[in-house]
Design an enzyme around this catalytic site. Sequence first.
Site, mmCIF file in Angstrom:
data_model
loop_
_atom_site.group_PDB
_atom_site.id
_atom_site.type_symbol
_atom_site.label_atom_id
_atom_site.label_comp_id
_atom_site.label_asym_id
_atom_site.label_seq_id
_atom_site.Cartn_x
_atom_site.Cartn_y
_atom_site.Cartn_z
ATOM 1 N N THR A 99 24.370 13.694 28.947
ATOM 2 C CA THR A 99 25.095 13.827 27.681
ATOM 3 C C THR A 99 26.593 13.804 27.934
ATOM 4 O O THR A 99 27.056 14.199 29.000
ATOM 5 C CB THR A 99 24.699 15.118 26.935
ATOM 6 O OG1 THR A 99 25.377 15.122 25.660
ATOM 7 C CG2 THR A 99 25.093 16.371 27.694
ATOM 8 N N ASN B 283 28.301 15.144 25.322
ATOM 9 C CA ASN B 283 28.583 16.115 24.252
ATOM 10 C C ASN B 283 28.609 17.515 24.864
ATOM 11 O O ASN B 283 27.572 18.036 25.258
ATOM 12 C CB ASN B 283 27.470 15.987 23.191
ATOM 13 C CG ASN B 283 27.576 17.028 22.089
ATOM 14 O OD1 ASN B 283 28.120 18.112 22.265
ATOM 15 N ND2 ASN B 283 27.026 16.701 20.936
ATOM 16 N N ASP C 82 17.444 13.546 23.125
ATOM 17 C CA ASP C 82 17.860 12.780 21.957
ATOM 18 C C ASP C 82 17.403 13.582 20.760
ATOM 19 O O ASP C 82 16.236 13.952 20.661
ATOM 20 C CB ASP C 82 17.265 11.373 21.927
ATOM 21 C CG ASP C 82 18.016 10.502 20.919
ATOM 22 O OD1 ASP C 82 19.247 10.392 21.041
ATOM 23 O OD2 ASP C 82 17.388 9.962 19.987
ATOM 24 N N SER C 83 18.343 13.898 19.897
ATOM 25 C CA SER C 83 17.986 14.785 18.800
ATOM 26 C C SER C 83 18.735 14.368 17.556
ATOM 27 O O SER C 83 19.716 13.626 17.617
ATOM 28 C CB SER C 83 18.313 16.229 19.165
ATOM 29 O OG SER C 83 19.639 16.313 19.636
ATOM 30 N N GLY D 31 27.473 19.785 15.711
ATOM 31 C CA GLY D 31 26.758 18.767 14.934
ATOM 32 C C GLY D 31 26.516 19.215 13.501
ATOM 33 O O GLY D 31 27.426 19.701 12.813
#
Length: 200
Positions: free
Chosen positions: A15, A17, A75-76, A160
């Site tokens: 990631t 993020n 992955d979300s 998010g």
Amino acid sequence: MALKLEPGTRLVVATHNPGKARELAEILEGRFELVAAGDLGLPEPDETETTFVGNALLKARAAADASGMITLADDSGLSVTALDGAPGIYSARWAGPQKDFAMAMKKVEDRLEEVGAEDFSAWFTSALAVAWPGGGPAVVVEGRVDGQLTFPPRGELGFGYDPIFRPEGLDQTFGEMAPLTKDGMSHRARAFVKLKAALL
């Protein structure tokens, strides 16, 4: 051969993020030595698959092959019932190249208004994939948490879409929840329980 992850193993977390990297580190309970793909300067692959599972696997394999290390990828995304499951796998893309989730949350609200939605139910999905380098084996699991959307966004915690998502039966949004509380019940935590059963 049974696939196992030994405690203390050095894992790449695929990631870029920081919020997601931090949350995965907390969910993994300090069992592994983690290094983020972003910190290794690994490129982000194009997410060309049509499912969370497909994209998690694609990211895990790409980072495993680029780093030569076992890799964990997530992955979300948020799926909204009244929007036929959108943004779904495009959740991050709705935030644009600047990863502007305030804009993304506004987009969800605007779309709901456009369709005259009365149903504000939604769910978060997380697919976790672990891949070994060199095209070796991989394991993928999926977790889900259902809830309701609430506007305006509430809470500065999480990341998010967390400030607009209130899990089923609770009054707080993920954005208002202490990280430990969220980590005990989130889609990522539920996926990790399955991953633990498979690999640990």
